[in-house]
Design a protein around this motif. Structure first.
Motif, PDB file in Angstrom:
ATOM      1  N   ARG A   1      -9.431   3.688  -0.081  1.00  0.00           N
ATOM      2  CA  ARG A   1     -10.119   4.743  -0.840  1.00  0.00           C
ATOM      3  C   ARG A   1     -11.606   4.787  -0.496  1.00  0.00           C
TER       4      ARG A   1
ATOM      5  N   TYR B   1      -5.742  -1.065  -1.512  1.00  0.00           N
ATOM      6  CA  TYR B   1      -5.895   0.374  -1.749  1.00  0.00           C
ATOM      7  C   TYR B   1      -7.357   0.749  -1.915  1.00  0.00           C
ATOM      8  N   LYS B   2      -8.186  -0.143  -2.449  1.00  0.00           N
ATOM      9  CA  LYS B   2      -9.609   0.146  -2.582  1.00  0.00           C
ATOM     10  C   LYS B   2     -10.282   0.226  -1.215  1.00  0.00           C
TER      11      LYS B   2
ATOM     12  N   PHE C   1       0.814  -1.219   0.000  1.00  0.00           N
ATOM     13  CA  PHE C   1       0.000   0.000   0.000  1.00  0.00           C
ATOM     14  C   PHE C   1       0.851   1.275   0.000  1.00  0.00           C
TER      15      PHE C   1
ATOM     16  N   GLU D   1      -5.233   0.401  -8.716  1.00  0.00           N
ATOM     17  CA  GLU D   1      -6.009   0.272  -7.475  1.00  0.00           C
ATOM     18  C   GLU D   1      -6.128  -1.202  -7.107  1.00  0.00           C
TER      19      GLU D   1
ATOM     20  N   GLN E   1      -1.132   6.596  -6.267  1.00  0.00           N
ATOM     21  CA  GLN E   1      -2.383   6.789  -5.522  1.00  0.00           C
ATOM     22  C   GLN E   1      -3.561   6.087  -6.209  1.00  0.00           C
ATOM     23  N   GLY E   2      -3.282   4.919  -6.748  1.00  0.00           N
ATOM     24  CA  GLY E   2      -4.327   4.113  -7.368  1.00  0.00           C
ATOM     25  C   GLY E   2      -4.673   4.472  -8.789  1.00  0.00           C
TER      26      GLY E   2
ATOM     27  N   ILE F   1       2.224   2.033  -3.563  1.00  0.00           N
ATOM     28  CA  ILE F   1       1.205   2.496  -4.501  1.00  0.00           C
ATOM     29  C   ILE F   1       0.751   3.906  -4.144  1.00  0.00           C
ATOM     30  N   HIS F   2       0.585   4.173  -2.867  1.00  0.00           N
ATOM     31  CA  HIS F   2       0.115   5.494  -2.443  1.00  0.00           C
ATOM     32  C   HIS F   2       1.144   6.575  -2.768  1.00  0.00           C
TER      33      HIS F   2
END
Length: 295
Positions: free
Chosen positions: A256, A252-253, A232, A248, A240-241, A235-236
């Motif tokens: 979000r 990460y979903k 995570f 995503e 950021q997806g 990716i962030h």
């Protein structure tokens, strides 16, 4: 001879395990119970009210096209991270194992293990700046050979970038295990194959890889778990997806939907689904992997 500790009462054993039990209850059992409870509620975004809806949140999640996209992205991302990190970790381990000088080998080992000490968010930030569409040095080099790199607009490039960033962070972990596995292989087997006329490639495929298969199987499970749940921050920090949910993943979903969309019920339902996935992967590891791995 092995010695056994005998306790005359139950108070001392319970006192010794009480801190670990407390930590497990506070940081694992209680949050899991709260997530299960939250997954069956629909709450106001401002926390003024809630309604018990049984499994409607799970039904909504499992029929959501966005969740299906997150599953596909997670599958591609996890397989990509696993393949890249395992192959490069094995390559580095084979190269370092072939170094005859102890001092040079120690330097190579230190350099190879160094990325593992970097925090995932910092690793993601490093890759973001290296491949920045405006000022990134690698982006500039790619432009010189006619490759237009812009992961902010191109979803495929964004997914490739987070795969490389996450795999780079994990290569050092795989390197340590592969190097230990290579150094535990008896040299007499390799020397006997060399005497029989087998070349380096043939010796590696026919002798080294089969003997490394338990370690590789163990690392495969570990890397899949890492790609699912521990990436995570990468990716962030990098995408950021985005763009367009191209990177995503399932984890990460959850973030979000819960922290940005304030849909707490659906976010909790996704967390419960992920807990089930973790439990399934743990069962696979203890039932099959642990039987095949010899330390």
């Amino acid at each position: 001879m092995a010695t056994r500790s005998l306790f005359r009462g139950r108070a001392l054993p319970l006192a010794l395990v009480a801190p670990q039990i407390a930590i497990t209850l506070v940081f694992f059992v209680w949050p899991a119970a709260q997530a299960l409870k939250q997954s069956m509620l629909i709450e106001d975004a401002f926390g003024f009210g809630s309604e018990f809806v049984w499994f409607e949140n799970f039904e909504s999640v499992l029929t959501d096209p966005g969740y299906h996209n997150a599953i596909a992205v997670t599958a591609l991302f996890s397989i990509g991270v696993m393949l890249v990190s395992l192959s490069l970790g094995l390559l580095l381990a084979a190269l370092v194992d072939g170094v005859t000088s102890r001092r040079v080998g120690a330097i190579y080992r230190a350099i190879s293990v160094a990325p593992y000490a970097i925090a995932p968010a910092v690793a993601g930030a490093l890759w973001f700046f290296i491949f920045n569409p405006t000022v990134g040095i690698v982006t500039h080099w790619l432009g010189l050979v006619g490759i237009d790199w812009n992961h902010v607009r191109n979803g495929d490039q964004a997914l490739l970038l987070v795969i490389l960033a996450a795999a780079w962070k994990q290569i050092a972990y795989n390197f340590v295990f592969f190097l230990a596995g290579l150094q535990s292989i008896p040299r007499s087997l390799i020397e006997a194959a060399a005497i029989d006329g087998a070349g380096p490639g043939r010796r590696f495929v026919s002798i080294v890889l089969p003997l490394l298969s338990p370690t590789a199987f163990f690392l495969m499970v570990v890397n899949l778990t890492y790609a699912f749940f521990d990436t995570f921050p990468v990716i962030h920090a990098v995408t950021q997806g985005g763009p367009g949910n191209a990177t995503e993943t399932l984890v990460y979903k959850v973030f979000r939907d819960g922290f940005i969309g304030l849909d707490l019920g659906r976010s909790a339902a996704q967390s419960v689904i992920l807990m089930v996935v973790v439990a399934a992967m743990t069962v696979v590891q203890f039932r099959w992997v642990e039987r095949k791995v010899h330390y």
